[in-house]
Scaffold this active site. Structure first.
Site, mmCIF file in Angstrom:
data_model
loop_
_atom_site.group_PDB
_atom_site.id
_atom_site.type_symbol
_atom_site.label_atom_id
_atom_site.label_comp_id
_atom_site.label_asym_id
_atom_site.label_seq_id
_atom_site.Cartn_x
_atom_site.Cartn_y
_atom_site.Cartn_z
ATOM 1 N N LYS A 66 -15.120 -68.840 -63.828
ATOM 2 C CA LYS A 66 -15.310 -68.991 -65.222
ATOM 3 C C LYS A 66 -15.504 -70.734 -65.640
ATOM 4 C CE LYS A 66 -15.790 -63.610 -65.911
ATOM 5 N NZ LYS A 66 -15.872 -62.985 -66.896
ATOM 6 N N ASP A 102 -20.221 -61.101 -71.485
ATOM 7 C CA ASP A 102 -18.653 -60.181 -71.297
ATOM 8 C C ASP A 102 -18.727 -59.686 -72.527
ATOM 9 O OD1 ASP A 102 -18.552 -60.796 -68.479
ATOM 10 O OD2 ASP A 102 -16.772 -62.076 -69.083
#
Ligand code: ATR
Length: 282
Positions: A66, A102
């Site tokens: 990420k 997220d």
């Protein structure tokens, strides 16, 4: 031409994202595909820079890529810029754009599964200080929690995570957890403890208020020992599967042009897959 997206990470074989996006593609009658690509961190920067040449309109990014994905973006949405990490990439006129869904996925899951969970926002107790905890602390601060206590085995990581939120977030050791539990409106497990194959999370929930909500980002097993202990106390619990489902909505909308719904039918599909693999219970 059929639009293609995928989940990338290392490892990636366990990912439920193809099942999730495959369901939405079928439900919406969209001519598209969503696959998986095992992308080790050593080749990740090159992979994301050449996404278009590989025939993709975008992708999801999971552990451990990420931060790498974030570093090669042409443009970062505020959600990714705040965390220095991107989990959702798409191309816009040849430019690589990235977001981090997220935090929104975490909040949307609680909003859907425990309406009113944020009525009291005095103290959120967050266990863990990794990438998932970072996204969740950011989301809880944005939702207006007055205090966020980050409990982590490695104190320095909790301190680093708390630093951008002075006057709101603080770092603590597990030895302080009992005292914090007594004040918490929300308990979130962001450690890998309780995951299949990992040690259980040894925490006595006796001190939690009867109105407290308990949630776990671990969803293999779906009913983690922590959630079982909370349910045994009749506390409201929210499992981690919904976060996975909700975090996928934004990416699908960018890649395929339709904002999909998180439905009970979709949840049941993934739960059936977990059950088939013996992953419902610890
Ligand atoms: P992610 O990015 O998915 O959140 P991570 O960065 O590996 O994953 O973080 C895992 C979290 O679980 C960390 O908070 C880790 O604690 P440390 O920062 O001290 O490593 C926590 N964790 C993992 N195994 C643990 C264990 N056996 N006891 C306590 N905490 C543990």
């Amino acid at each position: 031409m059929s639009r293609r997206a995928c989940v990338t990470g290392h490892p990636v074989a366990h990912s439920r994202s193809p099942l999730l996006h495959g369901y939405w593609l079928k439900a919406q009658g969209i001519d598209g595909t969503y696959g998986r690509e095992d992308v080790p961190p050593e080749t990740a920067a090159d992979f994301y820079r050449t996404l278009a040449a590989r025939g993709y309109v975008g992708c999801n990014v999971t552990v451990p890529n990420k931060e790498i994905a974030f570093s090669v973006l042409d443009e970062a949405e505020p959600s990714a810029a705040a965390l220095g990490a991107a989990n959702t990439l798409w191309l816009d006129g040849g430019r690589l754009i990235g977001a981090n869904t997220d935090g929104d996925g975490f909040l949307a899951n609680l909003d859907a599964e425990a309406p009113g969970w944020d009525r009291q926002r005095r103290l959120a107790l967050v266990l863990g200080a990794g990438g998932a905890a970072r996204a969740i602390v950011h989301a809880l601060a944005a939702r207006g929690f007055g205090r966020i206590a980050i409990v982590n085995r490695t104190r320095g990581r909790a301190e680093a995570l708390a630093a951008p939120y002075p006057g709101c977030a603080g770092a603590h050791g597990f030895d302080e957890a009992d005292a914090l539990l007594a004040e918490a409106d929300l308990l979130v497990n962001c450690t890998s403890l309780g995951m299949k194959g990992a040690p259980p999370l040894a925490l006595n929930l006796a001190a939690l208020r009867a109105e407290a909500v308990v949630t776990d980002i671990v969803y293999v097993p779906l009913r983690t020992p922590l959630l079982q202990a909370a349910a045994a106390r009749d506390l409201r619990t929210v499992d981690g599967l919904g976060m996975l489902l909700h975090q996928g909505v934004g990416g699908f909308a960018h890649w395929f042009g339709v904002r999909p719904q998180v439905t009970q039918e979709l949840r049941d599909l993934i739960i059936a897959d977990l059950a088939a693999k013996g992953q419902l219970e610890a």
